[in-house]
Design a protein around this motif. Structure first.
Motif, PDB file in Angstrom:
ATOM      1  N   THR A  29       0.850  -1.181   0.000  1.00  0.00           N
ATOM      2  CA  THR A  29       0.000   0.000   0.000  1.00  0.00           C
ATOM      3  C   THR A  29       0.886   1.232   0.000  1.00  0.00           C
ATOM      4  O   THR A  29       1.912   1.271   0.672  1.00  0.00           O
ATOM      5  CB  THR A  29      -0.912   0.016   1.247  1.00  0.00           C
ATOM      6  OG1 THR A  29      -1.705  -1.157   1.264  1.00  0.00           O
ATOM      7  CG2 THR A  29      -1.811   1.242   1.258  1.00  0.00           C
ATOM      8  N   GLU A  30       0.499   2.216  -0.753  1.00  0.00           N
ATOM      9  CA  GLU A  30       1.289   3.433  -0.855  1.00  0.00           C
ATOM     10  C   GLU A  30       0.533   4.587  -0.199  1.00  0.00           C
ATOM     11  O   GLU A  30      -0.619   4.840  -0.524  1.00  0.00           O
ATOM     12  CB  GLU A  30       1.531   3.737  -2.328  1.00  0.00           C
ATOM     13  CG  GLU A  30       2.514   4.830  -2.590  1.00  0.00           C
ATOM     14  CD  GLU A  30       2.815   4.976  -4.074  1.00  0.00           C
ATOM     15  OE1 GLU A  30       3.499   5.951  -4.395  1.00  0.00           O
ATOM     16  OE2 GLU A  30       2.365   4.153  -4.886  1.00  0.00           O
ATOM     17  N   LEU A  31       1.173   5.249   0.762  1.00  0.00           N
ATOM     18  CA  LEU A  31       0.572   6.417   1.402  1.00  0.00           C
ATOM     19  C   LEU A  31       1.056   7.664   0.681  1.00  0.00           C
ATOM     20  O   LEU A  31       2.257   7.867   0.520  1.00  0.00           O
ATOM     21  CB  LEU A  31       0.974   6.509   2.870  1.00  0.00           C
ATOM     22  CG  LEU A  31       0.399   5.507   3.841  1.00  0.00           C
ATOM     23  CD1 LEU A  31       0.888   5.817   5.247  1.00  0.00           C
ATOM     24  CD2 LEU A  31      -1.100   5.488   3.808  1.00  0.00           C
ATOM     25  N   ILE A  32       0.112   8.476   0.258  1.00  0.00           N
ATOM     26  CA  ILE A  32       0.435   9.760  -0.329  1.00  0.00           C
ATOM     27  C   ILE A  32      -0.124  10.817   0.603  1.00  0.00           C
ATOM     28  O   ILE A  32      -0.999  10.524   1.413  1.00  0.00           O
ATOM     29  CB  ILE A  32      -0.150   9.903  -1.759  1.00  0.00           C
ATOM     30  CG1 ILE A  32      -1.659   9.687  -1.747  1.00  0.00           C
ATOM     31  CG2 ILE A  32       0.523   8.948  -2.713  1.00  0.00           C
ATOM     32  CD1 ILE A  32      -2.340   9.970  -3.069  1.00  0.00           C
ATOM     33  N   GLU A  33       0.371  12.014   0.512  1.00  0.00           N
ATOM     34  CA  GLU A  33      -0.104  13.071   1.387  1.00  0.00           C
ATOM     35  C   GLU A  33      -1.619  13.207   1.252  1.00  0.00           C
ATOM     36  O   GLU A  33      -2.128  13.462   0.171  1.00  0.00           O
ATOM     37  CB  GLU A  33       0.560  14.401   1.010  1.00  0.00           C
ATOM     38  CG  GLU A  33       1.278  15.042   2.162  1.00  0.00           C
ATOM     39  CD  GLU A  33       2.014  16.300   1.761  1.00  0.00           C
ATOM     40  OE1 GLU A  33       1.763  17.323   2.403  1.00  0.00           O
ATOM     41  OE2 GLU A  33       2.813  16.240   0.815  1.00  0.00           O
ATOM     42  N   GLY A  34      -2.332  12.956   2.345  1.00  0.00           N
ATOM     43  CA  GLY A  34      -3.780  13.100   2.349  1.00  0.00           C
ATOM     44  C   GLY A  34      -4.549  11.883   1.881  1.00  0.00           C
ATOM     45  O   GLY A  34      -5.761  11.902   1.801  1.00  0.00           O
ATOM     46  N   GLY A  35      -3.876  10.779   1.561  1.00  0.00           N
ATOM     47  CA  GLY A  35      -4.604   9.599   1.087  1.00  0.00           C
ATOM     48  C   GLY A  35      -3.711   8.389   1.000  1.00  0.00           C
ATOM     49  O   GLY A  35      -2.582   8.389   1.472  1.00  0.00           O
ATOM     50  N   GLN A  36      -4.235   7.351   0.381  1.00  0.00           N
ATOM     51  CA  GLN A  36      -3.439   6.149   0.173  1.00  0.00           C
ATOM     52  C   GLN A  36      -3.852   5.477  -1.120  1.00  0.00           C
ATOM     53  O   GLN A  36      -4.962   5.645  -1.591  1.00  0.00           O
ATOM     54  CB  GLN A  36      -3.559   5.178   1.337  1.00  0.00           C
ATOM     55  CG  GLN A  36      -4.825   4.355   1.380  1.00  0.00           C
ATOM     56  CD  GLN A  36      -4.807   3.385   2.549  1.00  0.00           C
ATOM     57  OE1 GLN A  36      -4.247   3.664   3.585  1.00  0.00           O
ATOM     58  NE2 GLN A  36      -5.422   2.258   2.383  1.00  0.00           N
ATOM     59  N   ILE A  37      -2.924   4.761  -1.674  1.00  0.00           N
ATOM     60  CA  ILE A  37      -3.172   3.993  -2.880  1.00  0.00           C
ATOM     61  C   ILE A  37      -3.021   2.531  -2.495  1.00  0.00           C
ATOM     62  O   ILE A  37      -1.970   2.123  -2.012  1.00  0.00           O
ATOM     63  CB  ILE A  37      -2.164   4.349  -3.993  1.00  0.00           C
ATOM     64  CG1 ILE A  37      -2.254   5.832  -4.329  1.00  0.00           C
ATOM     65  CG2 ILE A  37      -2.396   3.488  -5.223  1.00  0.00           C
ATOM     66  CD1 ILE A  37      -1.151   6.319  -5.243  1.00  0.00           C
ATOM     67  N   ALA A  38      -4.065   1.762  -2.688  1.00  0.00           N
ATOM     68  CA  ALA A  38      -4.023   0.346  -2.336  1.00  0.00           C
ATOM     69  C   ALA A  38      -4.225  -0.500  -3.578  1.00  0.00           C
ATOM     70  O   ALA A  38      -4.881  -0.081  -4.526  1.00  0.00           O
ATOM     71  CB  ALA A  38      -5.114   0.030  -1.310  1.00  0.00           C
ATOM     72  N   ARG A  39      -3.654  -1.666  -3.543  1.00  0.00           N
ATOM     73  CA  ARG A  39      -3.860  -2.611  -4.625  1.00  0.00           C
ATOM     74  C   ARG A  39      -5.291  -3.131  -4.529  1.00  0.00           C
ATOM     75  O   ARG A  39      -5.744  -3.525  -3.470  1.00  0.00           O
ATOM     76  CB  ARG A  39      -2.891  -3.786  -4.508  1.00  0.00           C
ATOM     77  CG  ARG A  39      -1.433  -3.377  -4.389  1.00  0.00           C
ATOM     78  CD  ARG A  39      -0.818  -3.131  -5.762  1.00  0.00           C
ATOM     79  NE  ARG A  39       0.579  -2.813  -5.681  1.00  0.00           N
ATOM     80  CZ  ARG A  39       1.067  -1.581  -5.573  1.00  0.00           C
ATOM     81  NH1 ARG A  39       0.278  -0.563  -5.515  1.00  0.00           N
ATOM     82  NH2 ARG A  39       2.367  -1.378  -5.522  1.00  0.00           N
ATOM     83  N   VAL A  40      -6.004  -3.119  -5.627  1.00  0.00           N
ATOM     84  CA  VAL A  40      -7.384  -3.566  -5.639  1.00  0.00           C
ATOM     85  C   VAL A  40      -7.433  -5.063  -5.897  1.00  0.00           C
ATOM     86  O   VAL A  40      -6.783  -5.569  -6.814  1.00  0.00           O
ATOM     87  CB  VAL A  40      -8.188  -2.819  -6.731  1.00  0.00           C
ATOM     88  CG1 VAL A  40      -9.597  -3.354  -6.832  1.00  0.00           C
ATOM     89  CG2 VAL A  40      -8.200  -1.328  -6.446  1.00  0.00           C
ATOM     90  N   ASP A  41      -8.189  -5.762  -5.094  1.00  0.00           N
ATOM     91  CA  ASP A  41      -8.404  -7.188  -5.280  1.00  0.00           C
ATOM     92  C   ASP A  41      -9.518  -7.339  -6.311  1.00  0.00           C
ATOM     93  O   ASP A  41     -10.697  -7.185  -5.996  1.00  0.00           O
ATOM     94  CB  ASP A  41      -8.795  -7.838  -3.954  1.00  0.00           C
ATOM     95  CG  ASP A  41      -9.120  -9.314  -4.077  1.00  0.00           C
ATOM     96  OD1 ASP A  41      -8.895  -9.911  -5.155  1.00  0.00           O
ATOM     97  OD2 ASP A  41      -9.599  -9.878  -3.077  1.00  0.00           O
ATOM     98  N   THR A  42      -9.149  -7.596  -7.568  1.00  0.00           N
ATOM     99  CA  THR A  42     -10.135  -7.634  -8.650  1.00  0.00           C
ATOM    100  C   THR A  42     -11.134  -8.776  -8.480  1.00  0.00           C
ATOM    101  O   THR A  42     -12.269  -8.660  -8.942  1.00  0.00           O
ATOM    102  CB  THR A  42      -9.452  -7.739 -10.028  1.00  0.00           C
ATOM    103  OG1 THR A  42      -8.603  -8.885 -10.061  1.00  0.00           O
ATOM    104  CG2 THR A  42      -8.657  -6.485 -10.341  1.00  0.00           C
TER     105      THR A  42
END
Length: 150
Positions: A89-102
């Protein structure tokens, strides 16, 4: 062009925001975060205040907060705008980017379409709702959002 000291301050502030965000995500108070990371409270406070600390302290922070090794250095060097957690998971300022389980997404979309259609258009028949759901899934596959059907 910003001076090196301005850039350094900006990178320290970005890391401070990301660390604060991660602490909040973990539901820790600053004192608890310092203990989890095995660093002194005042040293931890300096990190969230955007002040520089030793490289070994950032390493302890990465271990305690479950960040990938080198994440703090990458932000401080200006090579990254985010920190990456051990799970990817990647944390960006103000949010996060997660891998989606398709697979979960594929399972959940038809149910969401059905419930939404029943609320918004109760006059639709069960067959019409099923057709709508199938069309949504087909469109998401066409766009590459979901993998092709087996």
């Amino acid at each position: 062009m910003a001076s090196p000291s301005d850039q350094t301050a900006r990178h320290l502030q970005r890391l401070a925001a990301l660390v604060s965000q991660r602490r909040a995500q973990l539901r820790l108070k600053k004192q608890e975060a310092a203990a989890v990371c095995d660093i002194a409270y005042m040293t931890y406070w300096k990190i969230e205040d955007g002040q520089s600390v030793r490289a070994s302290t950032y390493s302890k922070l990465e271990v305690g907060f479950g960040l990938r090794a080198g994440s703090c250095k990458a932000v401080l060097d200006g090579a990254a705008d985010s920190v990456v957690l051990e799970d990817g998971t990647e944390l960006i300022e103000g949010g996060q980017i997660a891998r989606v389980d398709t697979e979960s997404l594929s399972d959940g979309i038809p149910d969401a379409v059905t419930k939404s259609a029943m609320l918004v258009a109760p006059e639709l028949t069960g067959r019409q709702i099923q057709d709508l759901s199938e069309q949504v899934m087909e469109e998401l596959r066409r766009r590459g959002i979901l993998p092709s059907a087996p």
